[in-house]
Design an enzyme around this catalytic site. Structure first.
Site, PDB file in Angstrom:
ATOM      1  N   ASN A   9       0.847  -1.195   0.000  1.00  0.00           N
ATOM      2  CA  ASN A   9       0.000   0.000   0.000  1.00  0.00           C
ATOM      3  C   ASN A   9       0.887   1.251   0.000  1.00  0.00           C
ATOM      4  O   ASN A   9       1.531   1.577   0.999  1.00  0.00           O
ATOM      5  CB  ASN A   9      -0.905  -0.038   1.245  1.00  0.00           C
ATOM      6  CG  ASN A   9      -1.841   1.150   1.318  1.00  0.00           C
ATOM      7  OD1 ASN A   9      -1.522   2.229   0.862  1.00  0.00           O
ATOM      8  ND2 ASN A   9      -3.002   0.942   1.913  1.00  0.00           N
ATOM      9  N   ASP A  66      -0.736  -3.806   9.848  1.00  0.00           N
ATOM     10  CA  ASP A  66      -2.077  -4.254   9.452  1.00  0.00           C
ATOM     11  C   ASP A  66      -3.073  -3.342  10.152  1.00  0.00           C
ATOM     12  O   ASP A  66      -2.999  -3.149  11.365  1.00  0.00           O
ATOM     13  CB  ASP A  66      -2.340  -5.715   9.816  1.00  0.00           C
ATOM     14  CG  ASP A  66      -3.536  -6.237   9.020  1.00  0.00           C
ATOM     15  OD1 ASP A  66      -3.419  -6.334   7.781  1.00  0.00           O
ATOM     16  OD2 ASP A  66      -4.596  -6.488   9.613  1.00  0.00           O
ATOM     17  N   GLY A 146      -8.270   5.752   1.846  1.00  0.00           N
ATOM     18  CA  GLY A 146      -9.221   4.804   2.424  1.00  0.00           C
ATOM     19  C   GLY A 146     -10.469   5.476   2.989  1.00  0.00           C
ATOM     20  O   GLY A 146     -11.146   6.249   2.309  1.00  0.00           O
ATOM     21  N   LYS A 168      -2.615  14.595  10.606  1.00  0.00           N
ATOM     22  CA  LYS A 168      -3.053  13.192  10.681  1.00  0.00           C
ATOM     23  C   LYS A 168      -1.995  12.333  11.375  1.00  0.00           C
ATOM     24  O   LYS A 168      -2.310  11.535  12.250  1.00  0.00           O
ATOM     25  CB  LYS A 168      -3.355  12.632   9.280  1.00  0.00           C
ATOM     26  CG  LYS A 168      -3.687  11.142   9.311  1.00  0.00           C
ATOM     27  CD  LYS A 168      -4.085  10.513   7.989  1.00  0.00           C
ATOM     28  CE  LYS A 168      -4.280   9.009   8.170  1.00  0.00           C
ATOM     29  NZ  LYS A 168      -4.638   8.297   6.943  1.00  0.00           N
ATOM     30  N   HIS A 173      -3.842   6.333  14.279  1.00  0.00           N
ATOM     31  CA  HIS A 173      -3.501   4.982  14.719  1.00  0.00           C
ATOM     32  C   HIS A 173      -2.103   4.608  14.234  1.00  0.00           C
ATOM     33  O   HIS A 173      -1.285   4.069  14.956  1.00  0.00           O
ATOM     34  CB  HIS A 173      -4.555   4.002  14.183  1.00  0.00           C
ATOM     35  CG  HIS A 173      -4.873   4.195  12.720  1.00  0.00           C
ATOM     36  ND1 HIS A 173      -5.143   5.433  12.175  1.00  0.00           N
ATOM     37  CD2 HIS A 173      -4.933   3.321  11.682  1.00  0.00           C
ATOM     38  CE1 HIS A 173      -5.356   5.293  10.878  1.00  0.00           C
ATOM     39  NE2 HIS A 173      -5.226   4.025  10.553  1.00  0.00           N
ATOM     40  N   ARG A 174      -1.803   4.945  12.964  1.00  0.00           N
ATOM     41  CA  ARG A 174      -0.495   4.602  12.387  1.00  0.00           C
ATOM     42  C   ARG A 174       0.610   5.428  13.035  1.00  0.00           C
ATOM     43  O   ARG A 174       1.690   4.921  13.336  1.00  0.00           O
ATOM     44  CB  ARG A 174      -0.536   4.853  10.859  1.00  0.00           C
ATOM     45  CG  ARG A 174       0.729   4.415  10.118  1.00  0.00           C
ATOM     46  CD  ARG A 174       0.479   4.270   8.630  1.00  0.00           C
ATOM     47  NE  ARG A 174      -0.507   3.234   8.379  1.00  0.00           N
ATOM     48  CZ  ARG A 174      -1.801   3.484   8.080  1.00  0.00           C
ATOM     49  NH1 ARG A 174      -2.234   4.714   7.925  1.00  0.00           N
ATOM     50  NH2 ARG A 174      -2.636   2.486   7.910  1.00  0.00           N
TER      51      ARG A 174
HETATM   52  P1  ITT Z   1      -0.989  -4.156   2.722  1.00  0.00           P
HETATM   53  O1  ITT Z   1      -1.753  -5.360   3.257  1.00  0.00           O
HETATM   54  O2  ITT Z   1      -0.161  -4.466   1.530  1.00  0.00           O
HETATM   55  O3  ITT Z   1      -0.226  -3.450   3.826  1.00  0.00           O
HETATM   56  P2  ITT Z   1      -3.631  -3.005   2.523  1.00  0.00           P
HETATM   57  O4  ITT Z   1      -4.183  -1.687   2.077  1.00  0.00           O
HETATM   58  O5  ITT Z   1      -4.316  -4.266   2.020  1.00  0.00           O
HETATM   59  O6  ITT Z   1      -2.069  -3.069   2.183  1.00  0.00           O
HETATM   60  P3  ITT Z   1      -4.469  -3.682   5.202  1.00  0.00           P
HETATM   61  O7  ITT Z   1      -4.744  -5.119   4.914  1.00  0.00           O
HETATM   62  O8  ITT Z   1      -3.760  -3.337   6.488  1.00  0.00           O
HETATM   63  O9  ITT Z   1      -3.580  -3.002   4.083  1.00  0.00           O
HETATM   64  O10 ITT Z   1      -5.850  -2.893   5.096  1.00  0.00           O
HETATM   65  C1  ITT Z   1      -5.911  -1.603   5.532  1.00  0.00           C
HETATM   66  C2  ITT Z   1      -7.164  -0.949   4.981  1.00  0.00           C
HETATM   67  O11 ITT Z   1      -7.812  -0.251   6.067  1.00  0.00           O
HETATM   68  C3  ITT Z   1      -6.787   0.119   3.965  1.00  0.00           C
HETATM   69  O12 ITT Z   1      -6.761  -0.386   2.653  1.00  0.00           O
HETATM   70  C4  ITT Z   1      -7.884   1.168   4.193  1.00  0.00           C
HETATM   71  O13 ITT Z   1      -9.056   0.780   3.520  1.00  0.00           O
HETATM   72  C5  ITT Z   1      -8.131   1.051   5.698  1.00  0.00           C
HETATM   73  N1  ITT Z   1      -7.231   1.980   6.424  1.00  0.00           N
HETATM   74  C6  ITT Z   1      -6.120   1.670   7.146  1.00  0.00           C
HETATM   75  N2  ITT Z   1      -5.522   2.771   7.609  1.00  0.00           N
HETATM   76  C7  ITT Z   1      -6.252   3.808   7.167  1.00  0.00           C
HETATM   77  C8  ITT Z   1      -6.117   5.195   7.292  1.00  0.00           C
HETATM   78  O14 ITT Z   1      -5.101   5.753   7.921  1.00  0.00           O
HETATM   79  N3  ITT Z   1      -7.046   5.962   6.713  1.00  0.00           N
HETATM   80  C9  ITT Z   1      -8.075   5.426   6.046  1.00  0.00           C
HETATM   81  N4  ITT Z   1      -8.266   4.121   5.842  1.00  0.00           N
HETATM   82  C10 ITT Z   1      -7.354   3.303   6.417  1.00  0.00           C
END
Ligand code: ITT
Length: 188
Positions: A9, A66, A146, A168, A173-174
């Site tokens: 991502n 994750d 997202g 942000k 959370h991140r």
């Molecule tokens: P990787 O698994 O390759 O890391 P991914 O996007 O599939 O990429 P996740 O499985 O961790 O990652 O899913 C995270 C999802 O949650 C992400 O695609 C967004 O839809 C949502 N998300 C996570 N952090 C967010 C944020 O800071 N702001 C908005 N949406 C977020």
């Protein structure tokens, strides 16, 4: 210090590199072939699955993230399914808004579980950062990624997508999870 970031991502990479801009750490993408099956039942399990998959390919320091959105009225959904709740980011937002139509309890939280693995393949540290908020009725803002346009931060009148990148990262959370990881590494 170089750390492989176990993700595909690009938004995560961008946010994480902005947070560590002042530190002596840089994150690099995993070698090609990184495509783990995220079949864990929790953020912690999926974070570990991604971290191990990237370590198998790189045999160096690895950090996995994750993350997802957990909505109380939806029993924690989309949760670990956040990335695949519908086909496109906009469709994922639309699905959440339609599932919450007429629902009064809008409370929600973003979670981010980070797992740090050392070059020997051992888990050194893991931490889950949480950011509390609620889901708005209509999306607002264009920053971030997202579900940011529908997530209203507690004690604020702005959605996550109406914050600057710097704002942000301070309260997300991140941002919280990464701060804990950096504190751990700096103490080592
Ligand atoms: P990787 O698994 O390759 O890391 P991914 O996007 O599939 O990429 P996740 O499985 O961790 O990652 O899913 C995270 C999802 O949650 C992400 O695609 C967004 O839809 C949502 N998300 C996570 N952090 C967010 C944020 O800071 N702001 C908005 N949406 C977020």
């Amino acid at each position: 210090m170089k750390i492989v970031l176990a993700t595909s991502n690009e938004h995560k990479v961008k946010e994480i590199n902005a947070i560590v801009a002042q530190e002596n750490i840089s994150f690099i993408l995993p070698p090609s072939g990184f495509d783990p099956i995220e079949d864990g039942l929790t953020f912690e399990e999926n974070s570990l699955i991604k971290a191990r998959a990237a370590w198998e390919l790189s045999k160096t320091w690895v950090l996995a993230d994750d993350s997802g959105l957990c909505i109380d009225a939806l029993n924690g959904a989309p949760g670990i399914h956040s990335a695949r709740y519908a086909q496109t980011p906009q469709e994922r937002i639309d699905r959440v808004l339609s599932e919450l139509e007429g629902v009064n309890n809008r409370s929600a939280r973003f979670k981010c579980c980070m797992t740090l693995i050392n070059p020997s393949g051992e888990v050194e540290f893991s931490y889950t950062g949480v950011c509390e908020g609620s889901i708005v009725n209509e999306q607002r803002g264009t920053n971030g990624f997202g579900y940011d346009p529908i997530f209203l931060l507690d004690n604020s009148d702005r959605t996550m997508a109406e914050l600057s990148e710097e704002e942000k990262n301070k309260l997300s959370h991140r941002g919280k999870a990464l701060t804990a990881v950096i504190e751990y590494l700096n103490k080592k």
